[in-house]
Design a protein around this motif. Structure first.
Motif, short mmCIF file in Angstrom:
data_model
loop_
_atom_site.label_atom_id
_atom_site.label_comp_id
_atom_site.label_asym_id
_atom_site.label_seq_id
_atom_site.Cartn_x
_atom_site.Cartn_y
_atom_site.Cartn_z
N PHE A 50 -11.06 -61.21 -65.33
CA PHE A 50 -12.22 -61.83 -65.14
C PHE A 50 -12.35 -62.30 -66.50
CE2 PHE A 50 -14.12 -59.51 -61.38
CZ PHE A 50 -14.16 -60.23 -60.30
N SER A 51 -11.84 -61.97 -67.21
CA SER A 51 -11.64 -62.69 -68.90
C SER A 51 -10.74 -63.55 -68.74
CB SER A 51 -12.07 -61.07 -69.95
OG SER A 51 -12.56 -60.20 -70.01
N ARG A 52 -9.78 -63.09 -68.42
CA ARG A 52 -8.89 -63.68 -68.65
C ARG A 52 -8.66 -65.71 -67.58
NH1 ARG A 52 -3.45 -62.14 -70.34
NH2 ARG A 52 -2.68 -64.36 -70.25
N ALA A 53 -9.24 -65.12 -66.75
CA ALA A 53 -9.35 -66.28 -65.41
C ALA A 53 -10.49 -67.08 -66.35
CB ALA A 53 -9.95 -65.99 -64.46
N TYR A 60 -20.25 -64.86 -62.79
CA TYR A 60 -20.65 -63.64 -61.52
C TYR A 60 -19.88 -62.83 -61.34
CZ TYR A 60 -23.08 -61.59 -57.95
OH TYR A 60 -23.44 -60.84 -56.72
N ASN A 61 -18.83 -62.95 -61.35
CA ASN A 61 -18.24 -61.11 -61.52
C ASN A 61 -17.60 -60.62 -62.51
OD1 ASN A 61 -17.96 -61.75 -58.16
ND2 ASN A 61 -16.26 -62.83 -58.60
N LEU A 62 -17.66 -60.92 -63.48
CA LEU A 62 -17.28 -60.52 -64.67
C LEU A 62 -18.89 -59.41 -65.29
CD1 LEU A 62 -16.45 -59.32 -67.41
CD2 LEU A 62 -16.86 -62.45 -68.41
N GLY A 63 -20.45 -60.44 -64.62
CA GLY A 63 -21.40 -60.07 -65.00
C GLY A 63 -21.43 -58.90 -64.03
N THR A 64 -21.60 -58.82 -63.05
CA THR A 64 -21.22 -57.48 -62.06
C THR A 64 -20.77 -56.69 -62.83
OG1 THR A 64 -20.06 -58.47 -60.37
CG2 THR A 64 -22.66 -59.53 -60.35
N GLU A 71 -10.84 -67.13 -69.68
CA GLU A 71 -10.21 -68.90 -70.40
C GLU A 71 -10.12 -69.59 -69.56
OE1 GLU A 71 -6.93 -65.71 -72.49
OE2 GLU A 71 -8.45 -64.46 -72.55
N LEU A 72 -8.92 -69.64 -68.94
CA LEU A 72 -8.19 -71.46 -68.25
C LEU A 72 -10.22 -72.22 -68.02
CD1 LEU A 72 -5.46 -69.07 -66.20
CD2 LEU A 72 -5.37 -70.66 -68.08
N GLU A 73 -11.59 -70.80 -66.92
CA GLU A 73 -11.87 -72.65 -66.55
C GLU A 73 -13.33 -71.58 -66.98
OE1 GLU A 73 -13.04 -74.66 -63.18
OE2 GLU A 73 -12.39 -73.31 -62.51
N SER A 74 -13.81 -71.42 -68.33
CA SER A 74 -15.31 -71.16 -68.89
C SER A 74 -16.05 -70.76 -68.08
CB SER A 74 -14.90 -71.08 -70.29
OG SER A 74 -15.51 -72.83 -70.53
N ASP A 75 -16.00 -72.31 -66.94
CA ASP A 75 -17.39 -72.70 -66.69
C ASP A 75 -17.95 -72.17 -65.58
OD1 ASP A 75 -15.81 -74.60 -66.15
OD2 ASP A 75 -17.37 -75.71 -66.63
N ASN A 76 -16.84 -71.20 -64.66
CA ASN A 76 -16.85 -71.00 -63.43
C ASN A 76 -17.71 -70.03 -63.25
OD1 ASN A 76 -16.00 -69.61 -61.22
ND2 ASN A 76 -14.00 -71.23 -61.40
N ALA A 77 -18.44 -70.39 -62.09
CA ALA A 77 -20.32 -69.56 -62.36
C ALA A 77 -19.39 -68.58 -61.00
CB ALA A 77 -20.78 -70.10 -61.26
N ASP A 78 -18.78 -68.34 -59.89
CA ASP A 78 -18.29 -67.50 -59.38
C ASP A 78 -17.80 -66.74 -60.58
OD1 ASP A 78 -18.93 -68.43 -57.36
OD2 ASP A 78 -17.47 -69.05 -57.00
N THR A 79 -16.58 -66.94 -61.16
CA THR A 79 -15.80 -65.34 -62.16
C THR A 79 -17.17 -65.39 -63.31
OG1 THR A 79 -13.96 -67.23 -62.42
CG2 THR A 79 -14.07 -65.53 -64.26
#
Length: 281
Positions: free
Chosen positions: A112-115, A127-131, A117-125
């Motif tokens: 998720f952290s690598r994702a 949220y997933n990282l936060g959970t 890096e490519l799109e820093s404001d992706n809400a789904d990513t």
């Protein structure tokens, strides 16, 4: 051959028959006809192994089918072959989701952290990282993920609810209450009212808890949880006869609810009539 116009992300030349198979597979995928979708996408990749969008859909079909080993393999192949960040971001995102299903939180966090890096404001990513951080009890790392997710998507009630739980875990109960209420106002999910009431109950604020359970009954009269909550809070305030009446209302809605049945047994033993006590023995 024909050109699939940007194929969702990028220009790519593929055989017309392969394109037809891809579109047919996508149709099956959207209908959750996963076996049929997989057959089509496998043929697409056999004929056009460099068609990244086709491989991505094959990976997503494996993921939906809970064939996680093959899903992981295909998402990694997307990373190895894709030249566009949009494909790579999606592959990292889905690898993270795959690792969550495999209960490998550390690897999920890495993907998720690598994702991001490519799109820093992706809400789904976010949220997933936060959970992931939340499940790891890294609460202070989870909070900024949920805050950024809400900034990226102002209707993200799930991030609001997790943010409430984070603040509650840190002892900041007012902020927790604020975000729970905001999550309910945004989503109108009735079970969030129960969580709000339960949190007040845990804090010993029985009047506020009772008020929210009554609100649940008024707004969502079909849900037994509101009636049970009213009854339980009345019982804790020694209003036993009233509690018994509310439990009877709850049982009229859901006669087999084990939690309500236990509460009914407990309260009836104290304040029930002789006949009612005989019935529960």
């Amino acid at each position: 051959s024909t050109e699939e116009d940007k194929a969702g992300f990028a220009e790519f030349w593929i055989d017309e028959q392969v394109l037809r198979q891809f579109r047919e597979g996508k149709g099956y995928f959207e209908l959750w006809m996963l076996r049929e979708a997989m057959q089509q996408f496998r043929q697409v990749i056999d004929n056009e192994p460099d068609f990244v969008l086709g491989r991505l859909y094959l990976a997503l079909t494996y993921y939906r089918s809970d064939d996680l080993d093959h899903a992981e393999q295909q998402f990694k192949l997307v990373l190895n072959t894709a030249s566009h960040d949009a494909f790579r971001q999606m592959a990292y995102q889905m690898l993270g989701c795959t690792m969550v299903k495999l209960k490998n939180e550390r690897e999920a966090i890495r993907h998720f952290s690598r994702a991001l890096e490519l799109e820093s404001d992706n809400a789904d990513t976010l949220y997933n990282l936060g959970t992931c951080y939340y499940r790891q009890q890294s609460i202070r790392l989870a909070i900024p993920c949920f805050e950024q997710a809400i900034l990226a998507s102002e209707d993200d009630w799930e991030s609001m609810l997790y943010l409430a739980r984070c603040y509650t875990a840190l002892g900041e109960r007012e902020l927790g209450a604020h975000w729970r209420k905001k999550a309910y106002v945004t989503s109108h999910k009735p079970w969030i009212i129960t969580e709000i009431a339960d949190e007040y109950e845990l804090q010993g604020h029985l009047e506020k808890a009772l008020s929210w359970h009554r609100y649940s009954v008024a707004k969502h009269p079909e849900r037994v949880e509101g009636y049970h909550g009213v009854a339980w809070n009345l019982w804790m305030r020694n209003r036993h006869s009233e509690a018994l009446l509310w439990l009877k209302k709850a049982l009229s809605l859901q006669p087999d609810d084990s939690n309500v049945l236990f509460s009914y047994w407990l309260v009836t033993r104290q304040v029930g009539t002789g006949r009612e006590k005989e019935r529960i023995e």
